[in-house]
Write an enzyme that holds these catalytic residues in place. Structure first.
Site, short mmCIF file in Angstrom:
data_model
loop_
_atom_site.label_atom_id
_atom_site.label_comp_id
_atom_site.label_asym_id
_atom_site.label_seq_id
_atom_site.Cartn_x
_atom_site.Cartn_y
_atom_site.Cartn_z
N GLU A 129 4.99 7.18 1.68
CA GLU A 129 5.28 7.28 3.12
C GLU A 129 4.11 7.95 3.84
O GLU A 129 3.78 7.58 4.97
CB GLU A 129 6.59 8.03 3.37
CG GLU A 129 7.85 7.35 2.81
CD GLU A 129 8.02 5.90 3.23
OE1 GLU A 129 7.48 5.49 4.28
OE2 GLU A 129 8.70 5.14 2.50
N HIS A 132 1.72 5.36 4.68
CA HIS A 132 2.09 4.64 5.91
C HIS A 132 1.70 5.45 7.14
O HIS A 132 1.19 4.91 8.12
CB HIS A 132 3.60 4.39 5.94
CG HIS A 132 4.05 3.25 5.07
ND1 HIS A 132 3.37 2.06 4.99
CD2 HIS A 132 5.13 3.11 4.26
CE1 HIS A 132 4.01 1.25 4.15
NE2 HIS A 132 5.08 1.87 3.69
N CYS A 139 0.70 -2.74 -0.39
CA CYS A 139 -0.45 -3.23 -1.13
C CYS A 139 0.05 -4.16 -2.23
O CYS A 139 1.09 -3.92 -2.84
CB CYS A 139 -1.18 -2.03 -1.72
SG CYS A 139 -2.54 -2.47 -2.77
#
Ligand code: ATP
Ligand code: ZN
Ligand code: ZN
Lengths: 178, 445
Positions: A129, A132, A139
């Site tokens: 996270e 992100h 990926c």
């Protein structure tokens, strides 16, 4: 870059402190313990019996104050309007994210509890996270921590590390830590 | 990476559009979301898309109408129907109109990402003009050996370099680890690839039959030899002979084989003519040949002839990371063979596969997946589809601590969590028992 971890109070403190020192060692970021999340009721969806991940992100965003980023750690079942469940959720390239232990725990799969494994999974999902938050998409590299984790098996398969392409992306964006 | 695949989304609910867009972007797709059928049709006319996610229930144009128009204008574009539980029937209707698949709100993320992945992969194959035929061809190359394991990869790298030579190769590995696969890959990578690859299992045959198989025979060489017959050695001329279970051959056959390896010539059983051959030998065994030599069961000179290049294939239980890859591979293989559309195994099933010991290695795994796919009548393989001996396996071995914890817990339960009687039964004092309860995190339930 600093990332504040905000656990709910029902998560064991020992789990959190182990987590923070490990995360510092294996990720490009520095993690610190923030104030606990008080209440998740606002995000509860009675008809689904789950918690709205986006609602939790909004809540975290409302309470954010300094320049850093925040990842909430919770222990309830998370979902989004379109997805039947998520392990975690982040604003892509944004400031807040959330990870839940609910489906990372062996007990959810009616398997023998394994606290060590739970921590491993949690670390991967937190780093995922955080990736992100750093602007990374999922990926295709199965071993990269940014691989989409749609099932617990994928999470167990992948490692803590970013593949060279993802790491490069983070570096170019100045995300490689202090 | 290649260009990001473009997905068009049509849904009238704003929150669904936003949530779906967020997620698909995270998945690495480029997304455009529109609120109604009319704007979807405009977007389809304006640009090329890789997939179209279409909500059936929209205010202006009915979703089925949009689907029909799309299929007329752009029959190649995969359309995935978004539906709610209540309207699954209309989704089935849409499948008849040519929709690629349908997904029910809220989506299982794993399922949807797999569907999208499959679409994108399929289009990539079309674009690159790779025919399925070629990918499924019989010939095995090193690329067809599925593995992520370091030791396996090292073995493969090594064998690749020697494949081109004429050296004899000796492959060690338990049954089902892929010894024949490697042997075929060696053959197909060698200059002998246009000549035959011939395999013979030395363990399966009694001495005389094995010799007949290997060397062939003249008419009348023994009872039943009614015609002249070529042996595997001759059949493999200019090619490769794969001798499986080499440790099992009799002392007499060992001598005969040694002669062939040295002289590259032999006679058929009952024959007088010497036949010269040009054959590359690959031998395999699941036993420790060196130990067999020491015990006097295998000729040392033959052993040295065979072990010019030696490779060892690790058993599957020592490379469990390969299991998920092999599972995917076999699902794809049997989907094609059986004409099925099974997506994957469930997380629970994978846990079972990962914890099994695999005495029969990859072949056993292949058989398990085949069995599961025969009995599976849904898209995901669940534990109930696995052969019984896999799910009903012996309980895992426990540590002393685990046994102690369970025992203390059961005594406590039997005593209704009264500490004194439980401590007495366990032969502990109360403080020790309290400490153990705390340490093990035991709680009355
Ligand atoms: N790495 C792999 N990737 C894909 N398929 C594999 C792999 N390893 C083995 N297989 C498959 O497993 C099965 C068994 O392999 P193979 O016959 O080569 O094993 P073996 O070691 O020669 O067995 P045995 O000693 O019992 O003859 C075959 O169907 C083969 O295609
Ligand atoms: Zn993600
Ligand atoms: Zn990556």
């Amino acid at each position: 870059m600093e990332i504040l971890l905000r656990p709910v109070s029902t998560l064991a403190p020992s789990l959190i402190s182990d987590l923070i020192s490990d995360l510092d060692a294996i990720s490009p970021w520095s993690f610190t313990l923030g104030p606990p999340i008080q209440n998740l009721n606002h995000a509860y969806l009675p008809d689904r019996g789950q918690f709205d991940a986006d609602g939790i992100l909004v809540h975290l965003l409302n309470e954010i104050n300094d320049q850093g980023k925040v990842i909430g750690l919770i222990d309830v079942d998370l979902c989004t309007p379109v997805l039947s469940f998520v392990f975690g959720r982040a604003q892509l390239g944004g400031r807040v994210a959330v990870v839940s232990t609910f489906r990372l725990d062996n007990r959810f799969y009616r398997l023998k509890p394994d606290p060590g494994l739970l921590i491993e999974r949690l670390k991967k999902e937190i780093i995922h996270e955080a990736g992100h938050l750093g602007g990374l998409y999922h990926c295709r590299n199965r071993w990269c921590v940014m691989n989409a984790s749609a099932s617990i098996v994928n999470i167990d398969l992948k490692g803590f590390k970013f593949c060279p392409a993802c790491l490069n992306y983070l570096k170019e964006r100045g995300n490689n830590g202090p | 990476m290649d260009r990001r695949s473009k997905i068009l989304v049509a849904d009238d609910e704003e929150i669904m559009r936003r949530s779906l867009t967020d997620w698909l972007e995270e998945e690495g797709y480029s997304v455009h979301a529109v609120p109604n059928g009319q704007s979807a049709i405009e977007a389809l006319a304006r640009e090329d898309w890789d997939a179209f996610l279409l909500d059936l229930k929209m205010p202006d144009l009915d979703g089925i109408e949009v689907l029909k128009i799309t299929k007329k204008k752009n029959p190649q574009l995969p359309v995935i129907i978004i539906t709610a539980y209540a309207t699954v029937e209309s989704a089935v209707e849409a499948m008849k109109e040519g929709a690629y698949d349908y997904i029910v709100k809220p989506f299982n993320p794993e399922e949807v990402s797999l569907i999208l992945h499959r679409i994108v992969e399929h289009q990539r194959l079309i674009k690159e003009n790779i025919s399925l035929r070629k990918r499924l061809a019989r010939e095995i190359f090193f690329e067809d050996i599925i593995t992520k394991d370091k030791r396996m990869k090292k073995v493969i790298e090594m064998v690749k370099t020697v494949a081109k030579t004429n050296s004899t190769v000796l492959i060690y590995g338990e049954s089902g680890t892929g010894k024949e696969l490697i042997a075929r890959a060696i053959h197909n990578t060698s200059p002998r690839k246009d000549h035959p690859f011939v395999a013979i299992s030395c363990g399966a045959l009694p001495e005389t039959l094995l010799e007949a198989e290997l060397f062939g025979y003249e008419k009348g060489a023994f009872t039943g030899a009614t015609t002249q017959t070529k042996g595997k050695l001759e059949l493999a001329h200019h090619g490769t002979l794969f001798l499986d279970d080499i440790a099992d051959i009799s002392p007499k056959t060992q001598v005969d084989l040694l002669r062939v390896l040295q002289e590259r010539e032999f006679r058929r059983l009952g024959g007088t003519k010497t036949i010269r051959i040009d054959v590359r030998f690959v031998a395999a065994t699941n036993r420790d040949l060196e130990a067999e030599v020491k015990k006097g069961r295998f000729r040392e000179d033959l052993y040295y002839r065979l072990k010019v290049i030696t490779i060892k294939l690790p058993p599957l239980r020592e490379r469990k990371d390969d299991i998920p890859h092999l599972v995917d591979h076999f699902i794809e293989k049997f989907n094609t063979e059986m004409g099925k559309r099974i997506l994957r195994v469930s997380a629970e099933t994978m846990q079972i596969l990962l914890s099994h010991n695999w005495p029969g290695n990859v072949r056993e795994l292949e058989n398990v997946i085949e069995h599961a796919m025969v009995v599976c009548d849904q898209e995901i393989i669940e534990p109930k589809h696995l052969p019984e001996d896999l799910t009903k396996k012996a309980p895992p071995l426990k540590t002393l601590k685990e046994v102690e914890r369970e025992h203390i817990e059961s005594v406590l339960k039997a005593c209704h969590w009264k500490i004194s009687p439980a401590a007495r039964i366990l032969g502990l004092n109360r403080t020790t028992l309290y400490n153990k309860i705390k340490a093990y995190g035991l709680k009355p339930m």
